[in-house]
Design an enzyme around this catalytic site. Structure first.
Site, mmCIF file in Angstrom:
data_model
loop_
_atom_site.group_PDB
_atom_site.id
_atom_site.type_symbol
_atom_site.label_atom_id
_atom_site.label_comp_id
_atom_site.label_asym_id
_atom_site.label_seq_id
_atom_site.Cartn_x
_atom_site.Cartn_y
_atom_site.Cartn_z
ATOM 1 N N SER A 35 0.800 -1.197 0.139
ATOM 2 C CA SER A 35 -0.049 -0.126 0.010
ATOM 3 C C SER A 35 0.795 1.229 -0.167
ATOM 4 C CB SER A 35 -0.838 0.017 1.412
ATOM 5 O OG SER A 35 -2.094 -0.976 1.107
ATOM 6 N N TYR A 38 -4.853 3.054 7.542
ATOM 7 C CA TYR A 38 -6.229 2.216 7.942
ATOM 8 C C TYR A 38 -6.977 3.135 9.226
ATOM 9 C CZ TYR A 38 -3.367 -0.306 4.651
ATOM 10 O OH TYR A 38 -2.623 -0.752 3.833
ATOM 11 N N VAL A 81 1.256 -4.033 4.005
ATOM 12 C CA VAL A 81 0.993 -5.141 4.658
ATOM 13 C C VAL A 81 2.430 -5.942 4.286
ATOM 14 C CG1 VAL A 81 -1.272 -5.386 4.771
ATOM 15 C CG2 VAL A 81 -0.343 -6.263 2.791
ATOM 16 N N LYS A 88 0.294 3.426 -2.775
ATOM 17 C CA LYS A 88 -0.708 4.409 -2.987
ATOM 18 C C LYS A 88 -0.367 5.595 -3.000
ATOM 19 C CE LYS A 88 -3.933 0.855 -1.158
ATOM 20 N NZ LYS A 88 -4.507 0.458 0.176
ATOM 21 N N TYR A 122 -3.273 -2.513 -10.454
ATOM 22 C CA TYR A 122 -3.476 -2.387 -9.099
ATOM 23 C C TYR A 122 -2.564 -3.456 -8.462
ATOM 24 C CZ TYR A 122 -4.822 -1.803 -3.985
ATOM 25 O OH TYR A 122 -4.883 -1.766 -2.702
#
Lengths: 304, 304, 304, 304
Positions: free
Chosen positions: C63, C240, C258, C66, C188
């Site tokens: 992530s 998150y 992760v 991103k 993605y």
């Protein structure tokens, strides 16, 4: 069909399972009840009646009282009550606030706590002495003038009513409670603490099986259409988030309470009440649910 | 009771209101339907039948197909299906993902889209040619070998199936879809695109009024107990988040589709189907809901 | 302040705790990683750099990617991207669909999966070869032309992408995905599978500490105002449903993945990356969170 | 940088827009405020100060008081308070009960109403005279002994506190309120009704910019680490469901109130308060939000 035989057999077969359920402990007074009790009472429109086990022992009817207050308010207000409370299953536990927030203080139905508080609130606007009025209504329905509130339970309930206080204040913030919140919760705690036996409850439910007409004194409590609607509400919403399952298993309109009672009926035929204090994880009597499923299976008769 | 007269009157009185509803427009092919259509068909267990208006015009049965696939799966798998789908009202719209997330990919009931996709998925594991099997099942139920898929609608549905794709992938992420997602959605889009008339549907629902036994060929489709359960599910969950309201108003088990059809029945007595394409804000036929409420009021007969 | 000494001490003190976390197992390829790895790398705007442990071992940035795709899209589209994705913390897990349903397919922020898919989708509309473009962007940022996709991880990710497929189809049903869903999820899965070391990531984050200006080649990647906004987003949404806690403990803008990496920075000063594969229950590196909290405490410097 | 010039310009440019917002009307007493008021006050750690417009007019600080009570409780209880309240953004409106139900009565953070009620409750357990203690704390912070409660507002607030009563009773049902609900809400309504000017608030916030040390009397109110944490909480949670947006636009830790005030600060540098009563749809001052965004843009200085 020998109904007496049917319930005697069920009673015998299910008695060993009393420890399957767990007595309600959310208020201390309810937790004191002896779990090894189990009664069944049938009252039929033809005048006959059947009972087995602890059918004449009184217990706390708790949420079953919501049927009586709703019938009272419906008979006065008719359809105008449905502006203040919905008639859809909630899909959430009986004391949830979530749906209430998304839907601006209008409870999903009159059988979850929020909805029942709205009904009690309206009852208070209709009657000067709402607590007396409720007792009188129930006494007339079952023809037993000894029906009273169990004050020990009512006080215990009131002393642990934080969640109901929260629900009532929340709805008041949306303008959906008219009376003083403390007093609404007080009346509500009393109605839950009415003491009745299986026999009393079956007699009191018989007007529903009789399409709104009290079979004992021929008083028309509800119109045929109102009685149909009350039955539909019980079937879709009478057992909290286990309503679908009860309809699925028993196929009858009915209402349960955390005191361990379940009252149900077959339209045009009979009313039946089961009581055993041990509850399943949804707050419905474990033995009661099982009893009614077996009953409709054994007599091959449900509403479906 | 002259059923023919009753539905003729209702049809006459409600016909002017066709513009109260709005034809489904979520897929282009459905939006093409002429809204000024309205039919009613009754099939009775005693063999008589009544029809009025566009009772023989075929329309897209859409979600009514969920009753047929559930009956097929239930007759094969029995109670083991209930590990994969619940039987409680959802309290949310028919295509909601919210509940699915809170409850780990187990849909609330087989009549919301998520639940119907699970049923279709299991059907695909049971039959080599699921699309043929579905048609054959429906054809036998209503005794009409001309029942077919409307491929124009099926393709339109498939081309706009993003939400159903999302639901199916979401459940697959929880392990609750066994087959390829694209294929599951493909079969699902086909079952929704079955074309039937009010007469076909009333005939096809008559086995439910007959407690599971097909009255035309005496085949036992479901056991008495399974039929009872399917009826209870329809009553509590058959109309999305308006299920409570339909039970409240009409007091019958039934199932609606966004094609504008509603099929319902009175156990032991009759099946009735109404069709009119204009929908209310919950996705149920406006005229259809009204028709069935008046019907049970006029004949003074519901399940309650 | 001797930064080298500070991270050496932290590394020594925390190394014994590698078993506190749990390696990500939601895709098989990630689960293969040896959990006993732990690296820290600091790059400073004054040109100095510090590293300890496995600071040059490559890992899957997941992530953290991103941040790169958001920077790319922001530099092209400016504020118009904020019609398609919000910038508020979500209060729900990274792959939740609940909020998306209540808010009509507009994800809360670009750092939850749904939001990142929207960003990737827009990137695909901006570039003919989006996968090449992403690699080139990252290579230039950190000055390392060997940065590549780990195809083994990308394929494993793709083979278990049901939840992301669900998110993308769900948003497409609201019209918030422009490109083919399969292809969006494919790109993605690749961006998540970029392999970089702590050193690479700290170098690649240094332009953020430098208010948008790449310190290695003086290219203005983002305006000062855009860089401020990206930092604010990382602080409020980068971890998150543990974002508040990371801000609370470490007081730095940063982004976790992760794969066990966390990249963060102090504006006007430095970028720091920690990597250790064991995750806490929120999906953030256990040792990584702890390391950054101790780091800002030991150097008495955070953004607050 | 001439801060005085900067805020004078902003004040001139934004003054015409006072009608963009809407004065809070959820309690009658707040609705009486004249909307055409607008003040800005800066206090710097170097001792200088700047003000423009209605910077010395007192207004109701409302939720800004939550910073003061949290600081008081933190300085007594340290980290043990975080068992009773979380530190994550809520993603829901300031007075929502939804999250509270899913998370068993533990509010997401101390800046939504539920969280602030928990803080006030603990304050009541810590002080014999909590209302006096709060006033004394605030008076000392800003060096103004005339700070008082506006009893007119406090009473109006109390008379319309149904939602807060609901929140408090709801948490009490989970065991997360120790004191009498009526009294907790009473103290809470008073803290919201403290009257302060922009100058007062900027002075009172200066200890946060000074890492916990009151610059006027050298009292260490909070440790450096506690001050960092309080700043992080303000940034992630200080503006209800617009917190992300404020961080995004202004890039500063701060706290707003429905009285129209916003207090914010730049660590190591200054505190700034803006006040203008008209609110945007999230309950934050429309002019206030705009002012602080322009301020950090004009001085090219935020925490990012």
């Amino acid at each position: 069909m020998n109904y007496g035989e049917v319930i005697k057999n069920i009673h015998k077969n299910l008695s060993p399972y009393w420890e399957k359920g767990k007595v309600a402990n959310y208020i201390p007074a309810l937790a004191e009840v002896n779990p090894q009790q189990y009664g069944i009472a049938i009252e039929m429109l033809d005048g006959s009646s059947y009972r087995v086990g602890d059918a004449e022992t009184r217990f706390s009817i708790q949420s079953i009282s919501k049927v009586f207050t709703l019938a009272m308010v419906t008979s006065h207000m008719g359809d105008s009550i449905w502006k203040h409370v919905g008639r859809e299953p909630s899909g959430t536990p009986f004391n949830s606030l979530v749906q209430l927030e998304y839907e601006q203080g209008i409870p999903r139905n009159p059988f979850i706590n929020a909805g029942a508080l709205v009904i009690t609130d309206r009852l208070m606007s209709l009657y000067d002495k709402p607590e007396e009025a409720i007792l009188n209504f129930v006494r007339k329905l079952c023809g037993n003038d000894d029906i009273v509130y169990d004050e020990h339970i009512a006080q215990s309930e009131r002393a642990h009513a934080e969640r109901n206080m929260a629900l009532a204040y929340f709805m008041k913030s949306f303008g959906n409670i008219e009376n003083d919140v403390e007093k609404v919760v007080d009346v509500y705690c009393h109605q839950c603490a009415i003491s009745m036996s299986c026999v009393d409850l079956s007699r009191a439910f018989l007007f529903l099986a009789n399409h709104g007409l009290n079979p004992f004194n021929n008083e028309q409590i509800l119109t045929v259409s109102q009685a149909k609607r009350l039955g539909a509400l019980m079937l879709t919403c009478g057992f909290y988030d286990e309503s679908g399952d009860f309809a699925f298993r028993a196929g009858l309109p009915g209402k349960s309470g955390v005191g361990g009672g379940i009252a149900a009926y077959i339209p045009g035929n009979l009313a039946i009440t089961v009581w055993s204090p041990g509850l399943n994880e949804h707050g419905n009597s474990w033995i009661g649910m099982e009893t009614l499923e077996r009953f409709t299976t054994d007599i091959s008769n449900s509403i479906f």
